[in-house]
Design a protein around this motif. Structure first.
Motif, mmCIF file in Angstrom:
data_model
loop_
_atom_site.group_PDB
_atom_site.id
_atom_site.type_symbol
_atom_site.label_atom_id
_atom_site.label_comp_id
_atom_site.label_asym_id
_atom_site.label_seq_id
_atom_site.Cartn_x
_atom_site.Cartn_y
_atom_site.Cartn_z
ATOM 1 N N TYR A 1 10.250 2.982 4.260
ATOM 2 C CA TYR A 1 8.851 3.182 4.116
ATOM 3 C C TYR A 1 8.079 4.353 4.377
ATOM 4 O O TYR A 1 8.571 4.760 5.103
ATOM 5 C CB TYR A 1 8.758 1.823 4.192
ATOM 6 N N LEU A 2 7.627 4.952 3.245
ATOM 7 C CA LEU A 2 6.537 5.910 3.881
ATOM 8 C C LEU A 2 5.253 5.891 4.165
ATOM 9 O O LEU A 2 4.452 5.121 2.641
ATOM 10 C CB LEU A 2 6.864 7.276 3.236
ATOM 11 N N ILE B 1 11.633 9.349 -7.121
ATOM 12 C CA ILE B 1 10.643 9.836 -7.172
ATOM 13 C C ILE B 1 12.176 11.399 -6.700
ATOM 14 O O ILE B 1 11.687 12.065 -7.081
ATOM 15 C CB ILE B 1 9.917 9.442 -5.753
ATOM 16 N N LEU C 1 -0.757 13.155 5.047
ATOM 17 C CA LEU C 1 0.708 13.926 4.580
ATOM 18 C C LEU C 1 0.064 15.502 5.925
ATOM 19 O O LEU C 1 1.106 16.901 6.415
ATOM 20 C CB LEU C 1 0.357 15.014 3.257
ATOM 21 N N LEU D 1 11.120 5.545 -3.613
ATOM 22 C CA LEU D 1 11.776 6.815 -3.296
ATOM 23 C C LEU D 1 13.301 7.401 -4.158
ATOM 24 O O LEU D 1 13.150 8.518 -4.163
ATOM 25 C CB LEU D 1 12.187 6.405 -1.942
ATOM 26 N N ILE E 1 1.294 -1.522 0.219
ATOM 27 C CA ILE E 1 0.380 0.193 0.230
ATOM 28 C C ILE E 1 0.927 1.146 0.043
ATOM 29 O O ILE E 1 1.460 1.536 0.283
ATOM 30 C CB ILE E 1 -0.595 0.286 1.302
ATOM 31 N N LEU E 2 0.618 1.831 -1.037
ATOM 32 C CA LEU E 2 0.985 3.221 -0.733
ATOM 33 C C LEU E 2 0.764 4.302 -0.828
ATOM 34 O O LEU E 2 -0.134 4.212 -2.331
ATOM 35 C CB LEU E 2 2.423 3.232 -2.513
ATOM 36 N N LYS E 3 0.788 5.833 0.161
ATOM 37 C CA LYS E 3 0.078 6.688 0.063
ATOM 38 C C LYS E 3 0.255 7.169 -1.488
ATOM 39 O O LYS E 3 1.881 7.738 -1.298
ATOM 40 C CB LYS E 3 -0.113 6.773 1.264
ATOM 41 N N GLY F 1 0.456 10.698 -1.083
ATOM 42 C CA GLY F 1 0.687 11.893 -0.767
ATOM 43 C C GLY F 1 1.688 11.618 -1.196
ATOM 44 O O GLY F 1 2.714 12.757 -1.552
ATOM 45 N N PHE F 2 2.269 10.876 -0.828
ATOM 46 C CA PHE F 2 4.145 10.624 -0.406
ATOM 47 C C PHE F 2 4.732 10.041 -2.164
ATOM 48 O O PHE F 2 5.787 9.681 -2.201
ATOM 49 C CB PHE F 2 4.543 9.313 0.114
ATOM 50 N N TYR F 3 4.363 8.855 -2.503
ATOM 51 C CA TYR F 3 4.321 8.134 -3.195
ATOM 52 C C TYR F 3 3.821 8.697 -5.246
ATOM 53 O O TYR F 3 2.296 8.811 -4.841
ATOM 54 C CB TYR F 3 3.735 6.608 -3.774
ATOM 55 N N LEU G 1 18.770 4.988 1.580
ATOM 56 C CA LEU G 1 18.110 3.913 0.659
ATOM 57 C C LEU G 1 19.746 3.062 0.668
ATOM 58 O O LEU G 1 19.357 2.423 0.574
ATOM 59 C CB LEU G 1 18.054 4.723 -0.498
ATOM 60 N N LEU H 1 7.900 17.526 3.876
ATOM 61 C CA LEU H 1 7.807 16.667 2.660
ATOM 62 C C LEU H 1 9.398 15.899 1.947
ATOM 63 O O LEU H 1 9.585 15.660 1.871
ATOM 64 C CB LEU H 1 6.637 15.505 1.959
#
Lengths: 76, 132
Positions: free
Chosen positions: B39-40, A73, B44, A70, A13-15, A17-19, B33, B22
């Motif tokens: 992992y985030l 991004i 937000l 990450l 699960i990747l939110k 807002g972050f990904y 890394l 962020l």
């Protein structure tokens, strides 16, 4: 060479807002040879389903996949 | 205040997004890394959760050190981000001026290259077959 596949599945699960979608797609392209990926675009998250995972990377693929996103991004 | 939560072989750090934007969190996460899995998660607007798992199995002490290192790095990236944000206009002005002056230099023709007296044109072209 035929690679051994693991029947184990993994869900990530990747939110949102972050990904972001672009990075997730890039990671799927990069890891495509090691497993089968399915990305579901939900309201506030991406649900990545990983199936047929190559046995040699079974334990780390989920974590490495997250790291790759990450990095993508940050550099993208 | 930042909160550490320890789980089996990973550490979860809860951060306030009003203090740590962020961009700063991503910068610090990128730095880690290499030797860790990052992992985030979270929200937000309310709480950012950073989960760090060392690639080599770690003890709890090492995890706490890792968390503290992350917070230090986060402060560093936060400062960089704030400075970059504050200096954005002046930076754009400097780059814009430099680019404009470079365009000006390239467009101008040097005086010595101009042929005011038409010296470089041969006699035949200038006067054709006129007799002397």
């Amino acid at each position: 060479m035929e690679t051994k596949k693991n029947r184990k599945k993994a869900v990530l699960i990747l939110k949102k807002g972050f990904y972001n979608r672009k990075a997730v797609k890039a990671a799927i392209r990069a890891y495509n040879g090691l497993a089968d990926f399915e990305c579901l675009d939900k309201k506030d998250k991406f649900e990545v389903r990983i199936k047929n995972i190559d046995k040699s990377v079974g334990k780390i693929i989920k974590d490495e996949f997250c790291n790759y996103i990450l990095a993508e991004i940050k550099n993208g | 205040m930042e909160k550490f939560n320890f789980e089996k072989d990973k550490i979860k750090i809860e951060l306030n997004p009003k203090i740590y934007p962020l961009e700063a969190v991503l910068g610090a996460a990128y730095f880690f890394l290499d030797k860790n899995y990052v992992y985030l998660d979270g929200n937000l607007n309310r709480k950012i959760i950073v989960q760090i798992k060392p690639k080599d199995k770690a003890k709890k002490n090492t995890l706490e050190d890792l968390g503290n290192d992350f917070l230090n790095k986060l402060l560093h990236y936060n400062l960089r981000y704030q400075i970059s944000k504050n200096n954005r206009k002046i930076r754009e002005y400097i780059v814009g001026t430099a680019l404009l002056s470079a365009i000006g230099e390239a467009g101008e023709e040097d005086d010595w290259k101009k042929d005011f007296l038409d010296i470089s044109t041969p006699w035949e072209e200038k006067y054709g077959n006129e007799k002397k």
